[in-house]
Design an enzyme around this catalytic site. Structure first.
Site, short mmCIF file in Angstrom:
data_model
loop_
_atom_site.label_atom_id
_atom_site.label_comp_id
_atom_site.label_asym_id
_atom_site.label_seq_id
_atom_site.Cartn_x
_atom_site.Cartn_y
_atom_site.Cartn_z
N HIS A 96 -9.15 -9.94 -6.08
CA HIS A 96 -9.01 -8.84 -7.04
C HIS A 96 -10.30 -8.02 -7.01
CE1 HIS A 96 -8.32 -6.43 -10.51
NE2 HIS A 96 -9.16 -7.08 -11.30
N HIS A 98 -12.01 -3.79 -8.02
CA HIS A 98 -11.83 -2.49 -8.65
C HIS A 98 -12.32 -1.42 -7.67
CE1 HIS A 98 -10.81 -3.80 -12.83
NE2 HIS A 98 -11.32 -4.92 -12.35
N ASP A 121 0.74 -0.70 9.96
CA ASP A 121 0.29 -1.87 10.69
C ASP A 121 0.08 -3.08 9.78
OD1 ASP A 121 0.25 -0.84 13.27
OD2 ASP A 121 -1.83 -0.17 13.14
N HIS A 173 -5.02 -0.70 -14.04
CA HIS A 173 -5.99 -1.79 -13.86
C HIS A 173 -6.66 -1.69 -12.49
CE1 HIS A 173 -6.77 -6.41 -14.39
NE2 HIS A 173 -7.82 -5.77 -13.92
N TYR A 231 1.26 -7.49 19.66
CA TYR A 231 -0.09 -6.98 19.48
C TYR A 231 -1.11 -8.12 19.55
CZ TYR A 231 -4.17 -4.81 17.28
OH TYR A 231 -5.43 -4.35 17.02
#
Length: 234
Positions: A96, A98, A121, A173, A231
């Site tokens: 997580h 910001h 991709d 958020h 790939y």
């Protein structure tokens, strides 16, 4: 002994968030699980990254959320991470942040359309946006409810394999990203921030821009992640 390996991997992932420019101050966290041991490791709450040590990482039970090892309180976002691990067995790491551009989309309450092959991709479609939490959800078990709205959003969009869309925007958020381990979750958080920045710049140049054709999305995602992926090196 398993604790030390798990703590080191989680510590490394947290520091990489800083190195990648995704975290300012203490605004972020990374976690990883050991499914065989039933354990989750996460950054302690509010600890400065320049003071963080592997021994500071907190170990919890995936099943109960009980702290098993560690000197400090786990991240306040632990219930969100834990709910994702409990809901999706293929997720091994959660991040997580910001980060600026992805958070801008979250605050504007806009998902990130797939405008090009860089996005395709890594994400099989748009970076989704959750619904806003209700007042009751905010005032109640806020962090757990954040995890629940993420799972709710993926279910509503019929996403059965979260690794195909390895990140999401929580409305008002910020972004969460995930992967098979914490290192891969960090990589996906880096990609999420990059495609958010590209999307903002693309919309500035062409406000009526639409998403890429489905054929191009299919080609670019499947050549890296599909059953016939070609790939990279074997």
């Amino acid at each position: 002994m398993a604790y030390e390996k798990l703590k080191q991997a989680t510590y490394d992932a947290n520091l990489r968030l800083v190195d990648a420019g995704l975290v300012i101050l203490t605004w972020g966290n990374a976690s990883q699980v050991d499914r065989d041991a039933g354990l989750m490791a996460i950054k302690p709450s509010g600890v400065d990254y320049d003071k963080l040590r592997p021994s500071d990482i907190v170990i919890l039970s995936i099943a109960t959320g009980q702290v098993i090892d560690g000197p400090a309180r786990p991240s306040s976002d632990t219930p969100t991470h834990l709910h994702l691990y409990q809901s999706y067995p293929t997720i091994g790491g959660v991040v997580h942040t910001h980060s600026t551009h992805a958070t801008s989309f979250a605050q504007a309450r806009r998902e990130i359309p797939c405008f090009g092959t860089t996005h395709a991709d890594h994400f099989y479609g748009p970076v989704l946006l959750t619904r806003p939490l209700s007042d009751a959800e905010i005032q109640g078990e806020y962090e757990l409810n954040t995890g629940k709205v993420i799972v709710e959003c993926l279910a509503a969009r019929k996403i059965t394999e979260p690794l195909h869309v390895p990140g999401i925007l929580v409305a008002s958020h910020g972004p969460f990203a995930w992967g098979k381990n914490a290192a891969k979750a960090v990589e996906n958080a880096i990609v999420l921030e990059a495609v958010a920045q590209m999307a903002l710049q693309s919309l500035a140049l062409n406000p009526t821009l639409g998403p890429v054709p489905q054929a191009l999305l299919d080609k670019h995602f499947m050549r890296k992640h599909g059953p016939k992926a070609y790939y990279g090196q074997k």
